[in-house]
Design a protein around this motif. Structure first.
Motif, PDB file in Angstrom:
ATOM      1  N   UNK A 119       0.827  -1.210   0.000  1.00  0.00           N
ATOM      2  CA  UNK A 119       0.000   0.000   0.000  1.00  0.00           C
ATOM      3  C   UNK A 119       0.857   1.254   0.000  1.00  0.00           C
ATOM      4  N   UNK A 120       0.349   2.312  -0.614  1.00  0.00           N
ATOM      5  CA  UNK A 120       1.072   3.582  -0.617  1.00  0.00           C
ATOM      6  C   UNK A 120       1.205   4.063   0.817  1.00  0.00           C
ATOM      7  N   UNK A 121       2.420   4.435   1.254  1.00  0.00           N
ATOM      8  CA  UNK A 121       2.610   4.831   2.656  1.00  0.00           C
ATOM      9  C   UNK A 121       1.825   6.089   2.996  1.00  0.00           C
ATOM     10  N   UNK A 122       1.242   6.102   4.174  1.00  0.00           N
ATOM     11  CA  UNK A 122       0.534   7.275   4.684  1.00  0.00           C
ATOM     12  C   UNK A 122       1.090   7.566   6.069  1.00  0.00           C
ATOM     13  N   UNK A 123       2.179   8.369   6.122  1.00  0.00           N
ATOM     14  CA  UNK A 123       2.806   8.625   7.408  1.00  0.00           C
ATOM     15  C   UNK A 123       2.198   9.826   8.117  1.00  0.00           C
ATOM     16  N   UNK A 124       1.186  10.439   7.485  1.00  0.00           N
ATOM     17  CA  UNK A 124       0.398  11.497   8.127  1.00  0.00           C
ATOM     18  C   UNK A 124       1.240  12.674   8.605  1.00  0.00           C
ATOM     19  N   UNK A 125       2.399  12.864   7.958  1.00  0.00           N
ATOM     20  CA  UNK A 125       3.237  14.003   8.325  1.00  0.00           C
ATOM     21  C   UNK A 125       2.609  15.316   7.893  1.00  0.00           C
ATOM     22  N   UNK A 126       2.976  16.376   8.556  1.00  0.00           N
ATOM     23  CA  UNK A 126       2.396  17.683   8.260  1.00  0.00           C
ATOM     24  C   UNK A 126       2.855  18.220   6.919  1.00  0.00           C
ATOM     25  N   UNK A 127       4.057  17.839   6.487  1.00  0.00           N
ATOM     26  CA  UNK A 127       4.615  18.359   5.233  1.00  0.00           C
ATOM     27  C   UNK A 127       4.658  17.229   4.201  1.00  0.00           C
ATOM     28  N   UNK A 128       3.540  17.037   3.529  1.00  0.00           N
ATOM     29  CA  UNK A 128       3.422  15.966   2.545  1.00  0.00           C
ATOM     30  C   UNK A 128       4.224  16.292   1.287  1.00  0.00           C
ATOM     31  N   UNK A 129       4.854  15.265   0.722  1.00  0.00           N
ATOM     32  CA  UNK A 129       5.626  15.412  -0.495  1.00  0.00           C
ATOM     33  C   UNK A 129       4.725  15.227  -1.714  1.00  0.00           C
ATOM     34  N   UNK A 130       5.244  15.608  -2.864  1.00  0.00           N
ATOM     35  CA  UNK A 130       4.472  15.478  -4.106  1.00  0.00           C
ATOM     36  C   UNK A 130       4.129  14.017  -4.389  1.00  0.00           C
ATOM     37  N   UNK A 131       5.091  13.110  -4.167  1.00  0.00           N
ATOM     38  CA  UNK A 131       4.861  11.671  -4.323  1.00  0.00           C
ATOM     39  C   UNK A 131       5.544  10.940  -3.175  1.00  0.00           C
ATOM     40  N   UNK A 132       5.207   9.676  -3.002  1.00  0.00           N
ATOM     41  CA  UNK A 132       5.881   8.840  -2.010  1.00  0.00           C
ATOM     42  C   UNK A 132       7.193   8.305  -2.586  1.00  0.00           C
ATOM     43  N   UNK A 133       8.097   7.863  -1.698  1.00  0.00           N
ATOM     44  CA  UNK A 133       9.422   7.392  -2.089  1.00  0.00           C
ATOM     45  C   UNK A 133       9.758   6.111  -1.343  1.00  0.00           C
ATOM     46  N   UNK A 134      10.676   5.331  -1.934  1.00  0.00           N
ATOM     47  CA  UNK A 134      11.145   4.088  -1.328  1.00  0.00           C
ATOM     48  C   UNK A 134      12.664   4.123  -1.211  1.00  0.00           C
TER      49      UNK A 134
END
Length: 287
Positions: A94-109
């Motif tokens: 699943x796409x990570x959802x770390x619920x951080x305040x500063x969301x990035x444009x896309x997720x990374x691995x």
């Protein structure tokens, strides 16, 4: 979209990272994350295990030492395995959802691997040896891993780190029409080039903060070798020459390079043929 627009400005020091829970307890055994009280990794790290955290940095007082180019990692592709069969995603992740305040444009691995001991390694074997450190989709999620990773100057030789857009593997076969920008860093007396730690961090922030302003940039890499190290920037389409020039200009800007400093570019098809990203010099980009 730039990092500033996403609220993801680059902190100047690792110690400024937000206070968050450590991922060490939940991490797989062979990963470069740990609790802060674990001892630093040494050069004798067992084969297959990723390095643990360290605050070691390169010395600015080292003097340069000339040397011949090192032979980097090499691997071959079995003709029966074909090109591109590795795909762009890993199933059941699943796409990570770390619920951080500063969301990035896309997720990374984050990926880690070691240089194969043998000159020719099938693509399937290379894929199996990749260690997935973790995923993140915000600056807070990034710091959760990054503050516990060793700096390039403290990593053992013949190891590689890659941070790729979510689920994409750092393999030529994943991007058969892509290529890599390559900045080689000559070793200095006593270890890595003193600028390597800074240039790697700057490159990471530029990538996840979308400073290149194009999704064609799919990841960045770090390779530690005996006589020279290398930073790499992966893009999806090597045929887009205007975009390649734009990426090259941005690299010179963020690294503050003079016009005479060489940045090489090598298509992945050439790497598949040569069985190495770095062994045969790529075509220097002209800016």
């Amino acid at each position: 979209m730039s990092a500033t627009e996403k609220g993801a400005e680059s902190p100047s020091k690792t110690e400024d990272a937000p206070s968050i829970d450590s991922p060490a307890a939940a991490a797989p055994a062979d990963t470069p994350v740990k609790s802060e009280n674990t001892q630093e990794i040494s050069e004798s790290t067992s084969s297959g295990a990723a390095p643990a955290a360290s605050e070691t940095t390169a010395s600015d007082e080292s003097s340069p030492k000339a040397g011949s180019k090192d032979e980097p990692d090499t691997r071959s592709e079995s003709e029966s395995e074909g090109i591109g069969q590795w795909g762009d995603t890993i199933p059941d992740q699943p796409v990570p959802d770390d619920s951080g305040a500063h969301q990035l444009e896309t997720a990374w691995t984050i990926w880690f691997d070691r240089k194969p001991k043998h000159a020719q390694v099938p693509a399937s074997t290379y894929a199996e040896n990749l260690i997935r450190i973790g995923d993140f989709s915000s600056m807070e999620g990034f710091w959760k891993f990054y503050r516990l990773l060793v700096r390039p100057s403290a990593m053992p030789k013949d190891t590689n780190f890659h941070i790729m857009r979510y689920n994409l593997k750092p393999m030529w076969e994943t991007f058969p029409r892509g290529g890599c920008f390559i900045k080689k860093m000559q070793k200095w007396e006593g270890g890595t080039h003193p600028a390597l730690d800074r240039m790697w961090e700057v490159l990471l922030f530029a990538a996840i903060g979308e400073a290149f302003e194009d999704p064609d940039v799919v990841g960045v890499g770090l390779s530690l070798r005996t006589k020279e190290d290398a930073l790499s920037i992966w893009n999806r389409d090597q045929s887009n020459l205007p975009l390649r020039a734009k990426i090259g200009e941005k690299l010179r800007e963020i690294w503050e390079l003079d016009p005479q400093t060489m940045i090489e570019y090598k298509p992945n098809q050439a790497s598949i043929k040569d069985k190495s990203t770095y062994r045969t010099p790529g075509k220097p980009i002209s800016i």
